[in-house]
Design an enzyme around this catalytic site. Structure first.
Site, PDB file in Angstrom:
ATOM      1  N   GLU A 247       0.825  -1.218   0.000  1.00 43.92           N
ATOM      2  CA  GLU A 247       0.000   0.000   0.000  1.00 43.92           C
ATOM      3  C   GLU A 247       0.855   1.262   0.000  1.00 43.92           C
ATOM      4  O   GLU A 247       0.359   2.355   0.284  1.00 43.92           O
ATOM      5  CB  GLU A 247      -0.963  -0.025   1.184  1.00 43.92           C
ATOM      6  CG  GLU A 247      -1.967  -1.165   1.086  1.00 43.92           C
ATOM      7  CD  GLU A 247      -3.177  -0.993   1.989  1.00 43.92           C
ATOM      8  OE1 GLU A 247      -3.361   0.095   2.531  1.00 43.92           O
ATOM      9  OE2 GLU A 247      -3.944  -1.964   2.133  1.00 43.92           O
ATOM     10  N   HIS A 270      -2.507   2.794   9.170  1.00 41.75           N
ATOM     11  CA  HIS A 270      -3.652   1.977   8.760  1.00 41.75           C
ATOM     12  C   HIS A 270      -3.669   0.690   9.568  1.00 41.75           C
ATOM     13  O   HIS A 270      -2.645   0.024   9.716  1.00 41.75           O
ATOM     14  CB  HIS A 270      -3.570   1.653   7.272  1.00 41.75           C
ATOM     15  CG  HIS A 270      -4.495   0.554   6.839  1.00 41.75           C
ATOM     16  ND1 HIS A 270      -5.861   0.601   7.063  1.00 41.75           N
ATOM     17  CD2 HIS A 270      -4.255  -0.629   6.216  1.00 41.75           C
ATOM     18  CE1 HIS A 270      -6.408  -0.509   6.593  1.00 41.75           C
ATOM     19  NE2 HIS A 270      -5.458  -1.273   6.082  1.00 41.75           N
ATOM     20  N   HIS A 272      -6.678  -2.537  11.494  1.00 38.15           N
ATOM     21  CA  HIS A 272      -7.943  -3.255  11.328  1.00 38.15           C
ATOM     22  C   HIS A 272      -8.655  -3.488  12.671  1.00 38.15           C
ATOM     23  O   HIS A 272      -8.713  -4.620  13.146  1.00 38.15           O
ATOM     24  CB  HIS A 272      -7.694  -4.609  10.663  1.00 38.15           C
ATOM     25  CG  HIS A 272      -7.055  -4.553   9.322  1.00 38.15           C
ATOM     26  ND1 HIS A 272      -6.419  -5.645   8.748  1.00 38.15           N
ATOM     27  CD2 HIS A 272      -6.936  -3.537   8.429  1.00 38.15           C
ATOM     28  CE1 HIS A 272      -5.955  -5.299   7.562  1.00 38.15           C
ATOM     29  NE2 HIS A 272      -6.247  -4.026   7.352  1.00 38.15           N
ATOM     30  N   GLU A 301     -14.580  12.078  25.418  1.00 37.64           N
ATOM     31  CA  GLU A 301     -13.236  12.105  24.859  1.00 37.64           C
ATOM     32  C   GLU A 301     -13.219  11.901  23.352  1.00 37.64           C
ATOM     33  O   GLU A 301     -12.312  12.384  22.656  1.00 37.64           O
ATOM     34  CB  GLU A 301     -12.359  11.032  25.534  1.00 37.64           C
ATOM     35  CG  GLU A 301     -11.835  11.401  26.909  1.00 37.64           C
ATOM     36  CD  GLU A 301     -12.898  11.323  27.985  1.00 37.64           C
ATOM     37  OE1 GLU A 301     -12.617  11.774  29.117  1.00 37.64           O
ATOM     38  OE2 GLU A 301     -13.999  10.811  27.696  1.00 37.64           O
ATOM     39  N   HIS A 342     -13.080  -3.054   5.717  1.00 35.44           N
ATOM     40  CA  HIS A 342     -11.630  -3.224   5.581  1.00 35.44           C
ATOM     41  C   HIS A 342     -10.875  -2.746   6.815  1.00 35.44           C
ATOM     42  O   HIS A 342     -10.151  -3.514   7.440  1.00 35.44           O
ATOM     43  CB  HIS A 342     -11.150  -2.474   4.329  1.00 35.44           C
ATOM     44  CG  HIS A 342      -9.677  -2.564   4.081  1.00 35.44           C
ATOM     45  ND1 HIS A 342      -9.082  -2.070   2.935  1.00 35.44           N
ATOM     46  CD2 HIS A 342      -8.654  -3.065   4.814  1.00 35.44           C
ATOM     47  CE1 HIS A 342      -7.785  -2.280   2.985  1.00 35.44           C
ATOM     48  NE2 HIS A 342      -7.499  -2.879   4.124  1.00 35.44           N
TER      49      HIS A 342
END
Length: 395
Positions: A247, A270, A272, A301, A342
């Site tokens: 990526e 990035h 998951h 928060e 994703h």
């Protein structure tokens, strides 16, 4: 003293098995297996003994290296040079042996003496470059933070197998000398020109690398890359020629976009998170306003730490430029973007802050799901309660 010896045996066992299988295959294919035994008994014995001697000598160099390293545990300079010393000694002694046995007879003397010198010098220079980088305290502090966050991603359960990736712009932490270090791998083309990143240096996690291993050794599971002066390619600088994450084009496009906009966002993270991905499987939450309002309302928060809310990108194939361009459109207004079915992506000036934003959103999602498990739709904070946070925290 002997701790690395069993490791060396196990690591090289794979090479032995591969070579043994291939040799047996070729012997069977070519009918040459009988040649081993077509010599006299004395010659066969000599062959076996010299093969055994070669194996013992070959293994002993690595045993010696491992034992020697145990004395250098407090000296990163000597640890870095240990492999270079071993390889240099190999080149020197093999050349001396070749000269004594006249294996170099008829060869231009310049190759006899100059080639080994050039090999040793090149390898030593690479090691010196690594030492220069590792002596940069600001750089190594940032690398340590990358390792820290990678460990968090793994322990949170957000980084299955090789899931997730990190890129950090390190340019401001490097001297001009460090930015100009020779490349391990040169001129790897990019799909699009990164005109706002020319000459910039990034740490990028490697393709297929696990976050749990990045946490232990960032330089063995990622690399420093330098964008070319025209922005059309990149070099791998250190410490090993590890291919960056698949990526990378997406990451660089985002860095390029943010820098061109004048935003000093050095980090693209990035990962998951299970709970957040779960929410993107629910159609009502594929609306940016809806999911932002829901998560903000679960805990004060969240409104404070993620003041711009979250963007939503409909499902795209991971690693594609289409996903990158869709994300860039969301980064016009947000610092955090959910990728449908994703994962999540955060940008910012600081890697820890990016992790904290994702962690806070994950906590809000957990609160939402916990409330739903009681059998009720969570009420959440009111609009007035959320609005009161704006002046209180300067949002």
């Amino acid at each position: 003293l002997f701790a690395l010896n069993p490791v060396i045996l196990l690591v090289t066992l794979g090479g032995f098995c591969t070579n043994a299988v291939y040799c047996i295959f070729q012997n069977v294919k070519n009918g040459t297996g009988k040649d081993y035994f077509s010599v006299s008994g004395g010659t066969l014995l000599n062959n076996v003994l010299f093969c055994a001697l070669a194996g013992v000598l070959w293994y002993s160099q690595f045993f010696g290296l491992g034992m020697g390293k145990s004395y250098f545990s407090d000296s990163p300079v000597m640890l870095a040079f240990s492999w270079s010393i071993l390889m240099s000694l190999n080149v020197i002694f093999s050349n001396v042996w070749g000269i004594l046995l006249k294996e170099w007879k008829g060869v231009d003397y310049r190759h006899v003496y100059l080639d080994p010198f050039l090999i040793i010098s090149e390898y030593s220079l690479i090691k010196i470059d690594m030492i220069i980088l590792r002596n940069n305290e600001r750089l190594m502090a940032e690398i340590d933070r990358i390792a820290e966050v990678a460990g968090y991603l793994w322990t949170k359960g957000w980084a299955e197998r090789n899931g997730g990736n990190i890129s950090v712009n390190l340019t401001t932490l490097l001297s001009e000398e460090e930015k100009a270090l020779p490349a391990l791998v040169s001129s790897i083309p990019l799909q699009e020109a990164m005109t706002a990143l020319c000459g910039h240096v990034f740490y990028v996690t490697g393709t297929g690398k696990r976050m749990r291993y990045v946490a232990k050794d960032p330089f063995a599971n990622g690399s420093l890359i330098r964008i070319a002066a025209d922005g059309k390619s990149y070099d791998i600088l250190a410490e090993q020629p590890i291919q960056p994450t698949s990526e990378l084009p997406s990451h660089l496009l985002m860095h390029n976009f943010l820098r061109a906009k004048g935003r000093d966002n050095r980090v693209v993270l990035h990962t998951h998170p299970t709970d957040i991905i779960g929410m993107t499987h629910c159609k009502p939450f594929l609306d940016s306003d809806k999911i932002t309002r829901t998560l903000w309302s679960m805990i004060p928060e969240c409104r404070i730490i993620v003041p711009k809310g979250v963007g939503i990108v409909p499902y795209e194939i991971p690693g594609t430029l289409a996903l990158a361009h869709a994300t860039i459109r969301q980064l016009e207004e947000h610092d955090v973007v959910f990728w449908e079915k994703h994962g999540i992506l955060a940008v910012g000036e600081d890697l820890i802050e990016c992790f904290d934003a994702i962690d806070t959103l994950s906590k809000s999602a957990q609160i939402y799901f916990s409330a739903r498990m009681t059998g009720y739709e969570p009420e959440g904070m009111t609009d007035q309660q959320l609005d009161d946070l704006v002046p209180a925290f300067g949002l």
